[in-house]
Design an enzyme around this catalytic site. Sequence first.
Site, PDB file in Angstrom:
ATOM      1  N   GLN A 153     -64.966  43.089  50.818  1.00 14.04           N
ATOM      2  CA  GLN A 153     -65.555  43.622  52.181  1.00 14.04           C
ATOM      3  C   GLN A 153     -67.043  43.281  52.273  1.00 14.04           C
ATOM      4  O   GLN A 153     -67.239  42.901  53.438  1.00 14.04           O
ATOM      5  CB  GLN A 153     -65.538  45.161  52.135  1.00 14.04           C
ATOM      6  CG  GLN A 153     -63.828  45.531  52.214  1.00 14.04           C
ATOM      7  CD  GLN A 153     -63.323  47.044  52.302  1.00 14.04           C
ATOM      8  OE1 GLN A 153     -64.638  47.696  51.890  1.00 14.04           O
ATOM      9  NE2 GLN A 153     -62.396  47.457  52.214  1.00 14.04           N
ATOM     10  N   ARG A 179     -59.797  57.796  43.427  1.00 17.69           N
ATOM     11  CA  ARG A 179     -58.402  57.520  43.115  1.00 17.69           C
ATOM     12  C   ARG A 179     -58.459  57.622  41.586  1.00 17.69           C
ATOM     13  O   ARG A 179     -57.219  57.747  41.283  1.00 17.69           O
ATOM     14  CB  ARG A 179     -58.011  55.860  43.383  1.00 17.69           C
ATOM     15  CG  ARG A 179     -57.912  56.003  44.876  1.00 17.69           C
ATOM     16  CD  ARG A 179     -57.085  54.799  45.408  1.00 17.69           C
ATOM     17  NE  ARG A 179     -56.857  54.391  46.794  1.00 17.69           N
ATOM     18  CZ  ARG A 179     -56.911  53.632  47.702  1.00 17.69           C
ATOM     19  NH1 ARG A 179     -57.108  52.533  47.240  1.00 17.69           N
ATOM     20  NH2 ARG A 179     -56.501  53.679  48.788  1.00 17.69           N
ATOM     21  N   ASP A 197     -56.238  47.404  44.354  1.00 16.68           N
ATOM     22  CA  ASP A 197     -55.441  48.358  45.304  1.00 16.68           C
ATOM     23  C   ASP A 197     -54.263  48.714  44.435  1.00 16.68           C
ATOM     24  O   ASP A 197     -53.539  49.728  44.908  1.00 16.68           O
ATOM     25  CB  ASP A 197     -55.055  47.843  46.805  1.00 16.68           C
ATOM     26  CG  ASP A 197     -56.502  47.678  47.284  1.00 16.68           C
ATOM     27  OD1 ASP A 197     -57.551  48.386  47.295  1.00 16.68           O
ATOM     28  OD2 ASP A 197     -56.346  46.877  48.476  1.00 16.68           O
ATOM     29  N   GLY A 214     -62.238  51.372  55.988  1.00 20.12           N
ATOM     30  CA  GLY A 214     -63.363  50.697  54.875  1.00 20.12           C
ATOM     31  C   GLY A 214     -63.466  49.042  55.319  1.00 20.12           C
ATOM     32  O   GLY A 214     -64.547  48.561  55.925  1.00 20.12           O
ATOM     33  N   ARG A 235     -59.229  40.237  59.446  1.00 22.69           N
ATOM     34  CA  ARG A 235     -60.054  38.967  59.356  1.00 22.69           C
ATOM     35  C   ARG A 235     -59.846  38.345  60.665  1.00 22.69           C
ATOM     36  O   ARG A 235     -60.478  37.772  61.244  1.00 22.69           O
ATOM     37  CB  ARG A 235     -59.864  38.299  58.071  1.00 22.69           C
ATOM     38  CG  ARG A 235     -60.955  38.970  56.964  1.00 22.69           C
ATOM     39  CD  ARG A 235     -60.351  38.538  55.730  1.00 22.69           C
ATOM     40  NE  ARG A 235     -61.005  39.143  54.548  1.00 22.69           N
ATOM     41  CZ  ARG A 235     -60.890  40.462  54.156  1.00 22.69           C
ATOM     42  NH1 ARG A 235     -60.180  41.283  54.555  1.00 22.69           N
ATOM     43  NH2 ARG A 235     -61.709  40.648  53.052  1.00 22.69           N
ATOM     44  N   SER A 242     -55.393  43.159  55.075  1.00 25.38           N
ATOM     45  CA  SER A 242     -56.833  42.268  54.753  1.00 25.38           C
ATOM     46  C   SER A 242     -56.900  41.025  55.611  1.00 25.38           C
ATOM     47  O   SER A 242     -57.732  40.801  56.626  1.00 25.38           O
ATOM     48  CB  SER A 242     -57.076  41.565  53.594  1.00 25.38           C
ATOM     49  OG  SER A 242     -57.115  42.806  52.695  1.00 25.38           O
ATOM     50  N   LYS A 244     -62.857  54.874  47.196  1.00 26.53           N
ATOM     51  CA  LYS A 244     -61.892  54.337  48.062  1.00 26.53           C
ATOM     52  C   LYS A 244     -61.560  55.575  49.100  1.00 26.53           C
ATOM     53  O   LYS A 244     -62.376  56.386  49.197  1.00 26.53           O
ATOM     54  CB  LYS A 244     -60.619  53.789  47.206  1.00 26.53           C
ATOM     55  CG  LYS A 244     -60.844  52.378  46.245  1.00 26.53           C
ATOM     56  CD  LYS A 244     -61.414  51.392  47.282  1.00 26.53           C
ATOM     57  CE  LYS A 244     -61.536  50.240  46.511  1.00 26.53           C
ATOM     58  NZ  LYS A 244     -62.002  48.943  47.289  1.00 26.53           N
ATOM     59  N   ARG A 265     -52.416  55.061  49.950  1.00 27.45           N
ATOM     60  CA  ARG A 265     -51.902  54.316  48.423  1.00 27.45           C
ATOM     61  C   ARG A 265     -51.509  55.640  47.496  1.00 27.45           C
ATOM     62  O   ARG A 265     -50.552  55.122  46.536  1.00 27.45           O
ATOM     63  CB  ARG A 265     -52.946  53.482  47.695  1.00 27.45           C
ATOM     64  CG  ARG A 265     -53.100  52.417  48.939  1.00 27.45           C
ATOM     65  CD  ARG A 265     -53.717  51.113  48.281  1.00 27.45           C
ATOM     66  NE  ARG A 265     -54.436  50.156  49.224  1.00 27.45           N
ATOM     67  CZ  ARG A 265     -53.486  49.229  49.841  1.00 27.45           C
ATOM     68  NH1 ARG A 265     -52.370  49.276  49.847  1.00 27.45           N
ATOM     69  NH2 ARG A 265     -54.230  48.682  50.720  1.00 27.45           N
TER      70      ARG A 265
HETATM   71  C1  S3P Z   1     -60.357  44.759  51.159  1.00 26.35           C
HETATM   72  C2  S3P Z   1     -61.075  44.661  50.047  1.00 26.35           C
HETATM   73  C3  S3P Z   1     -60.769  45.718  48.900  1.00 26.35           C
HETATM   74  C4  S3P Z   1     -59.692  46.600  49.109  1.00 26.35           C
HETATM   75  C5  S3P Z   1     -59.602  46.935  50.340  1.00 26.35           C
HETATM   76  C6  S3P Z   1     -59.496  45.856  51.426  1.00 26.35           C
HETATM   77  C7  S3P Z   1     -60.487  43.796  52.265  1.00 26.35           C
HETATM   78  O1  S3P Z   1     -61.944  46.402  48.830  1.00 26.35           O
HETATM   79  O2  S3P Z   1     -59.668  47.490  48.211  1.00 26.35           O
HETATM   80  O3  S3P Z   1     -58.227  47.692  50.392  1.00 26.35           O
HETATM   81  O4  S3P Z   1     -59.726  43.402  52.931  1.00 26.35           O
HETATM   82  O5  S3P Z   1     -61.518  42.962  51.872  1.00 26.35           O
HETATM   83  P1  S3P Z   1     -63.337  45.992  47.982  1.00 26.35           P
HETATM   84  O6  S3P Z   1     -63.299  44.290  47.775  1.00 26.35           O
HETATM   85  O7  S3P Z   1     -64.386  46.211  49.003  1.00 26.35           O
HETATM   86  O8  S3P Z   1     -63.138  46.630  46.534  1.00 26.35           O
END
Ligand code: S3P
Length: 436
Positions: free
Chosen positions: A175, A351, A320, A98, A26, A22, A347, A393
Amino acid sequence: MTLSFQAPRGLSGRIIPPPDKSITHRALLVAGIARGRSLVHNPLNTGDCVSTRSCLRSLGVSIKEIRKGQGEFSLEIEGRGLWGFREPEDVLDAGNSGTTARLLTGLLAGQKLFAVLNGDHSLQARPMLRVVEPLRSMGAEIQGRNGGRNLPLVFVSSSKELLPIDYRLEVPSAQVKSALLFAALRAADTVRIGGAVASRDHTERLYSYLGLPLRREGEWLSVQPVTEVPRFELTVPGDISSAAFFMTGALICGKELLVENCGLNPSRLGFVEVLKRMGARIEIEEQDSAGGEPRGSLRVLPGALRGVEIQAAEIPACIDEIPLLAVLGALAEGTTRVRGAEELRHKESDRLAAVDRLLSAVGGRLDVSEDGFNVQGPQALRSGLIDPKGDHRIAMSAAVLSAGLSGAVAISGFEAAEVSFPDFVGMFRALGGEVS
Ligand code: S3P
């Protein structure tokens, strides 16, 4: 590639988890809109983050790899400024990621260029309207399959300014929140985002580290537009969500594990809190912070585990790790109940269905509901073959599950693990497990 995992002597020792996925996403994306050259040390350099890199490259951002001795690895990113992306010649491919798709949607909204964003089969099935809708209400022209519900999305060049909005998140998603925080930097006035506190706060921390005008007022975040994002240097800590696999492996076979150089952001520690409630002994030592992110070590000590209840409010901080809670629940004493986790159905795969298949494959049982599951333990599990259907995962949860049974767990398509964990197999072996 089908791999067979077993751990007859258990899994124990010391690990340094791979860099946080994550935070890497960013750091790359914000460096791409910064003014000048940023340096990101220890970025995750696999699957999902490579997708982010290749999308940025297609938008004209130059990214150079720097390798030094002892495996040190950094990326030098030449940012193009908030409005400086080049119109891509081809479709932007977010692959399986995603985070790439949703966060990039926030950066592309309202830009003066035409772009098409797509992803693999799994990503094409995942919900996009949750980001598209609020960005449309800011005036961005975004079209897409199924009315914008799914990829591919098309971004139409716009001459209008992005409007300020007050928007309450419908899903507590980091996200979606981050996509809006990104678009907010280019809006005509302050953007306010409600319901934003429960999910991981890496974007907020990065903004604070860079001195960007972000304020928290209760459960609302407000961001003022800026003319420029400063260049920066940042070191990515280890990923707690990757460490979680081996923490689970050690716990279910009653061994000790030391996790070093790991991110300790409280919004990511929900899993550790649940483990403690299950009776696990975990010693956390915060050592320093990098780019606004606390970092340190976790020592997992052996102990008896009992079932627990996990409610909706706790889900975002361990989203996660829920598949691992199914594994732990099956081997703990008593019932583990998870509620309010319907997001797991959206996801990389569904899951909730996946953990059901996972436990059935090894002779176990789990009762799945619309938004969670009940699992009664301890169960006598046996060897089995699992198809994680391309979900990283699920593949890794299945692999560490082998530490809790006497036989082996075979997993088809194990290469899926690469999207977040480059050398999972090597680490499994280093902790005493066997892979063939
Ligand atoms: C993530 C946020 C999560 C997580 C994903 C990474 C991120 O998703 O499940 O693996 O980096 O912002 P959500 O917050 O959209 O559920």
